[in-house]
Write a protein that holds these residues in place. Structure first.
Motif, PDB file in Angstrom:
ATOM      1  N   ALA A  57     -16.898 -57.463 -37.809  1.00  0.00           N
ATOM      2  CA  ALA A  57     -16.054 -58.527 -37.951  1.00  0.00           C
ATOM      3  C   ALA A  57     -16.832 -59.575 -37.209  1.00  0.00           C
ATOM      4  N   GLU A  58     -17.897 -59.603 -36.279  1.00  0.00           N
ATOM      5  CA  GLU A  58     -18.807 -60.667 -35.935  1.00  0.00           C
ATOM      6  C   GLU A  58     -19.971 -60.713 -36.454  1.00  0.00           C
ATOM      7  N   VAL A  59     -20.406 -59.960 -37.538  1.00  0.00           N
ATOM      8  CA  VAL A  59     -21.716 -59.952 -37.997  1.00  0.00           C
ATOM      9  C   VAL A  59     -21.866 -61.158 -38.755  1.00  0.00           C
ATOM     10  N   SER A  60     -22.825 -61.924 -38.641  1.00  0.00           N
ATOM     11  CA  SER A  60     -23.087 -63.015 -39.571  1.00  0.00           C
ATOM     12  C   SER A  60     -23.314 -62.672 -41.072  1.00  0.00           C
ATOM     13  N   ASP A  61     -22.905 -63.674 -42.053  1.00  0.00           N
ATOM     14  CA  ASP A  61     -23.219 -63.425 -43.568  1.00  0.00           C
ATOM     15  C   ASP A  61     -24.455 -63.634 -43.802  1.00  0.00           C
TER      16      ASP A  61
ATOM     17  N   LEU B  83     -21.657 -54.983 -43.943  1.00  0.00           N
ATOM     18  CA  LEU B  83     -21.379 -55.135 -42.691  1.00  0.00           C
ATOM     19  C   LEU B  83     -21.582 -54.101 -41.433  1.00  0.00           C
ATOM     20  N   THR B  84     -20.846 -52.984 -41.871  1.00  0.00           N
ATOM     21  CA  THR B  84     -21.101 -52.038 -40.972  1.00  0.00           C
ATOM     22  C   THR B  84     -22.406 -51.669 -40.681  1.00  0.00           C
ATOM     23  N   MET B  85     -23.191 -51.833 -41.569  1.00  0.00           N
ATOM     24  CA  MET B  85     -24.612 -51.481 -41.529  1.00  0.00           C
ATOM     25  C   MET B  85     -25.096 -52.277 -40.646  1.00  0.00           C
ATOM     26  N   LEU B  86     -25.074 -53.667 -40.713  1.00  0.00           N
ATOM     27  CA  LEU B  86     -25.434 -54.771 -40.127  1.00  0.00           C
ATOM     28  C   LEU B  86     -24.939 -54.695 -38.588  1.00  0.00           C
ATOM     29  N   ALA B  87     -23.568 -54.219 -38.368  1.00  0.00           N
ATOM     30  CA  ALA B  87     -23.328 -54.051 -37.275  1.00  0.00           C
ATOM     31  C   ALA B  87     -23.822 -52.974 -36.266  1.00  0.00           C
ATOM     32  N   GLU B  88     -24.463 -51.956 -36.914  1.00  0.00           N
ATOM     33  CA  GLU B  88     -25.134 -51.123 -36.284  1.00  0.00           C
ATOM     34  C   GLU B  88     -26.529 -51.746 -35.728  1.00  0.00           C
ATOM     35  N   LEU B  89     -26.998 -52.475 -36.373  1.00  0.00           N
ATOM     36  CA  LEU B  89     -28.480 -53.274 -36.012  1.00  0.00           C
ATOM     37  C   LEU B  89     -28.088 -54.377 -35.121  1.00  0.00           C
ATOM     38  N   THR B  90     -27.068 -54.837 -34.991  1.00  0.00           N
ATOM     39  CA  THR B  90     -26.844 -56.081 -34.014  1.00  0.00           C
ATOM     40  C   THR B  90     -26.085 -55.438 -33.150  1.00  0.00           C
ATOM     41  N   ALA B  91     -25.594 -54.420 -32.772  1.00  0.00           N
ATOM     42  CA  ALA B  91     -24.504 -53.991 -32.050  1.00  0.00           C
ATOM     43  C   ALA B  91     -23.297 -54.841 -31.539  1.00  0.00           C
TER      44      ALA B  91
ATOM     45  N   TRP C 279     -33.606 -53.519 -42.965  1.00  0.00           N
ATOM     46  CA  TRP C 279     -32.701 -52.522 -42.309  1.00  0.00           C
ATOM     47  C   TRP C 279     -31.712 -52.004 -43.542  1.00  0.00           C
ATOM     48  N   LEU C 280     -31.087 -53.002 -44.027  1.00  0.00           N
ATOM     49  CA  LEU C 280     -30.020 -52.711 -45.218  1.00  0.00           C
ATOM     50  C   LEU C 280     -30.689 -51.711 -46.285  1.00  0.00           C
ATOM     51  N   VAL C 281     -31.833 -52.243 -46.648  1.00  0.00           N
ATOM     52  CA  VAL C 281     -32.602 -51.704 -47.716  1.00  0.00           C
ATOM     53  C   VAL C 281     -32.879 -49.885 -47.247  1.00  0.00           C
ATOM     54  N   HIS C 282     -33.411 -49.752 -46.038  1.00  0.00           N
ATOM     55  CA  HIS C 282     -33.345 -48.516 -45.401  1.00  0.00           C
ATOM     56  C   HIS C 282     -32.184 -47.622 -45.568  1.00  0.00           C
ATOM     57  N   LEU C 283     -31.100 -48.368 -45.016  1.00  0.00           N
ATOM     58  CA  LEU C 283     -29.956 -47.438 -44.794  1.00  0.00           C
ATOM     59  C   LEU C 283     -29.203 -47.259 -46.202  1.00  0.00           C
ATOM     60  N   VAL C 284     -29.405 -48.283 -47.248  1.00  0.00           N
ATOM     61  CA  VAL C 284     -28.864 -47.994 -48.459  1.00  0.00           C
ATOM     62  C   VAL C 284     -29.692 -46.939 -49.020  1.00  0.00           C
TER      63      VAL C 284
END
Length: 81
Positions: A25-29, A13-21, A38-43
């Motif tokens: 807590a507001e990032v979509s599931d 969720l934190t990684m997605l928050a970086e992408l979506t700015a 994005w997630l694959v790259h960061l992981v």
């Protein structure tokens, strides 16, 4: 730790928050193709390992929980192998 990565739902969720700015807590599931890339790259960066995911595994990822399960399995397999 027996090769089990310390990757958790909050990490994704934190990684997605970086992408979506947005706050984590507001990032979509829901995970779309851009979010998944994005997630694959960061992981991969975080663990300095390539996630060797099949097309079927990638196609099955639709939520943060799906991604977490697939990433953990891939990281555990590559750590043991």
């Amino acid at each position: 730790m027996g090769g089990q990565p310390d990757l958790g739902r909050a990490d994704l969720l934190t990684m997605l928050a970086e992408l979506t700015a947005k706050p984590a807590a507001e990032v979509s599931d829901r995970v779309g193709s851009m979010e998944l890339a994005w997630l694959v790259h960061l992981v991969e960066q975080r663990y300095d390992r390539r996630l060797d995911l099949t097309d079927d595994e990638l196609a099955g990822i639709r939520t943060v929980d799906d991604a977490l399960a697939v990433f953990r399995a891939s990281l555990t397999t590559s750590a043991d192998g």
